[in-house]
Scaffold this motif. Structure first.
Motif, PDB file in Angstrom:
ATOM      1  N   GLU A 121       0.824  -1.203   0.000  1.00 46.73           N
ATOM      2  CA  GLU A 121       0.000   0.000   0.000  1.00 46.73           C
ATOM      3  C   GLU A 121       0.863   1.260   0.000  1.00 46.73           C
ATOM      4  N   ALA A 122       1.951   1.239   0.764  1.00 43.06           N
ATOM      5  CA  ALA A 122       2.835   2.399   0.815  1.00 43.06           C
ATOM      6  C   ALA A 122       3.478   2.663  -0.539  1.00 43.06           C
ATOM      7  N   HIS A 123       3.921   1.611  -1.208  1.00 40.38           N
ATOM      8  CA  HIS A 123       4.533   1.777  -2.530  1.00 40.38           C
ATOM      9  C   HIS A 123       3.515   2.280  -3.546  1.00 40.38           C
ATOM     10  N   ARG A 124       2.317   1.739  -3.503  1.00 41.44           N
ATOM     11  CA  ARG A 124       1.288   2.190  -4.450  1.00 41.44           C
ATOM     12  C   ARG A 124       0.935   3.661  -4.214  1.00 41.44           C
ATOM     13  N   ARG A 125       0.842   4.032  -2.968  1.00 39.42           N
ATOM     14  CA  ARG A 125       0.526   5.430  -2.650  1.00 39.42           C
ATOM     15  C   ARG A 125       1.637   6.361  -3.122  1.00 39.42           C
ATOM     16  N   ALA A 126       2.890   5.980  -2.904  1.00 37.89           N
ATOM     17  CA  ALA A 126       4.009   6.808  -3.353  1.00 37.89           C
ATOM     18  C   ALA A 126       3.987   6.978  -4.866  1.00 37.89           C
ATOM     19  N   ALA A 127       3.652   5.911  -5.584  1.00 34.67           N
ATOM     20  CA  ALA A 127       3.578   5.996  -7.044  1.00 34.67           C
ATOM     21  C   ALA A 127       2.458   6.935  -7.483  1.00 34.67           C
ATOM     22  N   GLN A 128       1.327   6.859  -6.817  1.00 38.10           N
ATOM     23  CA  GLN A 128       0.197   7.728  -7.169  1.00 38.10           C
ATOM     24  C   GLN A 128       0.517   9.196  -6.921  1.00 38.10           C
ATOM     25  N   GLU A 129       1.322   9.455  -5.890  1.00 40.26           N
ATOM     26  CA  GLU A 129       1.647  10.840  -5.546  1.00 40.26           C
ATOM     27  C   GLU A 129       2.944  11.326  -6.195  1.00 40.26           C
ATOM     28  N   GLY A 130       3.508  10.505  -7.071  1.00 42.92           N
ATOM     29  CA  GLY A 130       4.700  10.915  -7.806  1.00 42.92           C
ATOM     30  C   GLY A 130       5.965  10.957  -6.980  1.00 42.92           C
ATOM     31  N   ARG A 131       6.016  10.243  -5.878  1.00 44.64           N
ATOM     32  CA  ARG A 131       7.213  10.195  -5.046  1.00 44.64           C
ATOM     33  C   ARG A 131       8.051   8.978  -5.449  1.00 44.64           C
ATOM     34  N   ASP A 132       9.196   9.224  -6.046  1.00 45.43           N
ATOM     35  CA  ASP A 132      10.070   8.116  -6.473  1.00 45.43           C
ATOM     36  C   ASP A 132      11.513   8.355  -6.039  1.00 45.43           C
ATOM     37  N   ASP A 133      11.677   9.132  -4.956  1.00 52.61           N
ATOM     38  CA  ASP A 133      13.012   9.555  -4.547  1.00 52.61           C
ATOM     39  C   ASP A 133      13.490   8.888  -3.260  1.00 52.61           C
ATOM     40  N   PHE A 134      12.828   7.834  -2.816  1.00 53.45           N
ATOM     41  CA  PHE A 134      13.240   7.174  -1.584  1.00 53.45           C
ATOM     42  C   PHE A 134      14.412   6.236  -1.861  1.00 53.45           C
ATOM     43  N   THR A 135      15.428   6.309  -1.007  1.00 48.64           N
ATOM     44  CA  THR A 135      16.635   5.515  -1.245  1.00 48.64           C
ATOM     45  C   THR A 135      16.532   4.095  -0.716  1.00 48.64           C
ATOM     46  N   ASP A 136      15.599   3.853   0.206  1.00 49.25           N
ATOM     47  CA  ASP A 136      15.348   2.483   0.640  1.00 49.25           C
ATOM     48  C   ASP A 136      13.889   2.371   1.064  1.00 49.25           C
ATOM     49  N   ASP A 137      13.454   1.158   1.340  1.00 50.49           N
ATOM     50  CA  ASP A 137      12.042   0.933   1.633  1.00 50.49           C
ATOM     51  C   ASP A 137      11.643   1.417   3.013  1.00 50.49           C
ATOM     52  N   SER A 138      12.603   1.447   3.930  1.00 51.35           N
ATOM     53  CA  SER A 138      12.260   1.955   5.259  1.00 51.35           C
ATOM     54  C   SER A 138      11.957   3.450   5.200  1.00 51.35           C
ATOM     55  N   ALA A 139      12.669   4.199   4.347  1.00 56.60           N
ATOM     56  CA  ALA A 139      12.377   5.623   4.207  1.00 56.60           C
ATOM     57  C   ALA A 139      10.981   5.836   3.640  1.00 56.60           C
ATOM     58  N   LEU A 140      10.594   5.005   2.674  1.00 62.56           N
ATOM     59  CA  LEU A 140       9.251   5.087   2.111  1.00 62.56           C
ATOM     60  C   LEU A 140       8.211   4.720   3.172  1.00 62.56           C
TER      61      LEU A 140
END
Length: 398
Positions: A175-194
């Motif tokens: 869910e976190a990854h899908r939300r980041a994609a929808q909001e145009g956030r692709d700058d996280f360096t690892d999954d914990s930051a996301l």
């Protein structure tokens, strides 16, 4: 200890690894006689709590991925994207149908993860829902301005270095990854930051200093030296094989099909070069000879390709924690001429064994028209193999 019957792992292997220097993507390079990719994947593929391993590759690597991964069991790889974050999301989406409870996300460039770290990751995620392995910072860290001056010196007491595998409840990180994609956030360096951005609380657990990321040429050189130091039991074996010539239209020599006006009289394909190398490796292992492992009396091996014999011998070395340091084979024949075929033969041996080209030698000689080779009644080959095995605690080798 909490257990899960539905734990999956994603191996992120889509990067280009440009900082590692020339030689192609670092996950496909050899280190200690084994590809970085296979070293990174193997502990997950064999872990008793992991039910699925999902690799994410670059689509340009589709042809080389299977060979680099070896005979491990894993899900069909999926194509990654331009960023690590996009690649991880592709891996997560590929696992949706399986609906695991926990997912571990691991970088293929971390080739030395252990079963113990994987177990700690699973246990931590079951308790907390999101957890990452960390190790203490041992050096003093400085916060530096754009002009290069020191602005602050953070206390090391609260600083940690993050590693992978990072472990999450599957539904939450998807869910976190899908939300980041929808909001145009692709700058996280690892999954914990996301995960932090998405509002998840990320716990930590004990990492492993050996679980370092291979990034630069110096990293590869250091780990090669470390692995070499561990293999203190150096063995050398020799091999010899000969087969008579009979009617035919080709010969198999060092894995290469050579058009010729004769063929080998043999139970298998008669490849004397590969047979001699197999015997040399088995000799270094003190593990019989090619006939004891592949008896000519067994119809199963009639007409068999000899590359499978060599691959088997290589796997025996790997199963004992060793690696092959050097292979040399000398062909003894009047014809065909080996010189024009030498590089093709070396390349084929490299392909079968994974030994670097610089550590594979193919030579040839005649017998000055003396004996059975001189009369072109047969072809012979000699070989030597140098291998390293780890010492056990009793001073012998495993």
């Amino acid at each position: 200890m909490p257990k899960s019957k539905r734990t999956a792992a994603i191996i992120v292997a889509a990067g280009r690894g440009l900082r590692a220097g020339a030689g192609g993507p670092k996950q496909f390079r050899s280190i200690g006689g084994q590809t970085v990719l296979s070293r990174a994947m193997s502990p997950f593929c064999t872990h008793p709590q992991i039910v699925a391993v999902q690799p994410v590759r670059n689509r340009d690597d589709a042809d080389i991925f299977p060979q680099a991964a070896g005979d491990l069991t894993y899900q069909p790889p999926v194509d990654g994207g331009a960023t690590r974050q996009i690649s991880v999301r592709a891996g997560l989406e590929a696992l949706v149908a399986q609906a695991p409870d926990i997912v571990l996300i691991h970088d293929a460039a971390r080739a030395f993860v252990t079963e113990a770290v994987i177990s700690r990751a699973i246990d931590a995620a079951l308790v907390t829902g999101a957890a990452i392995p960390v190790i203490p910072v041992t050096d003093t860290v400085k916060l530096v301005s754009e002009t290069g001056s020191v602005e602050a010196t953070p206390s090391r007491a609260h600083l940690r270095i993050a590693q992978t595998p990072q472990a999450f409840r599957f539904d939450a990180i998807l869910e976190a990854h899908r939300r980041a994609a929808q909001e145009g956030r692709d700058d996280f360096t690892d999954d914990s930051a996301l995960a932090e951005w998405a509002g998840l609380t990320v716990a930590t657990f004990e990492g492993d200093v050996a679980n370092m990321k291979l990034t630069t040429p110096e990293d590869f050189a250091r780990e090669e030296a470390r692995l070499g130091a561990m293999l203190g039991d150096i063995r050398t074996g020799t091999g010899y094989d000969v087969h008579a010539l009979t009617d035919g239209d080709h010969l198999m020599l060092c894995g290469v099909r050579v058009p010729f006006n004769r063929g080998f009289l043999a139970h298998s394909d008669g490849d004397v070069g590969l047979h001699a190398i197999v015997d040399a490796i088995l000799g270094a292992l003190a593990d019989g000879d090619i006939g004891s492992h592949f008896p000519p009396s067994d119809p199963k091996w009639k007409g068999a390709a000899s590359d499978q014999f060599l691959a088997y011998a290589v796997d025996l070395v790997k199963s004992r924690g060793g690696r092959i340091a050097h292979l040399e084979v000398t062909m003894i024949c009047e014809a065909p001429k080996i010189g024009p075929l030498r590089e093709a033969m070396r390349a084929r041996i490299v392909e079968i064994t994974g030994v670097p080209l610089s550590r594979v030698a193919v030579k040839a000689t005649t017998s000055e028209r003396l004996g059975f080779t001189g009369r072109q009644e047969g072809i012979a080959a000699t070989a030597s193999a140098t291998i390293g095995l780890p010492w056990d605690v009793n001073g012998g080798s495993n």
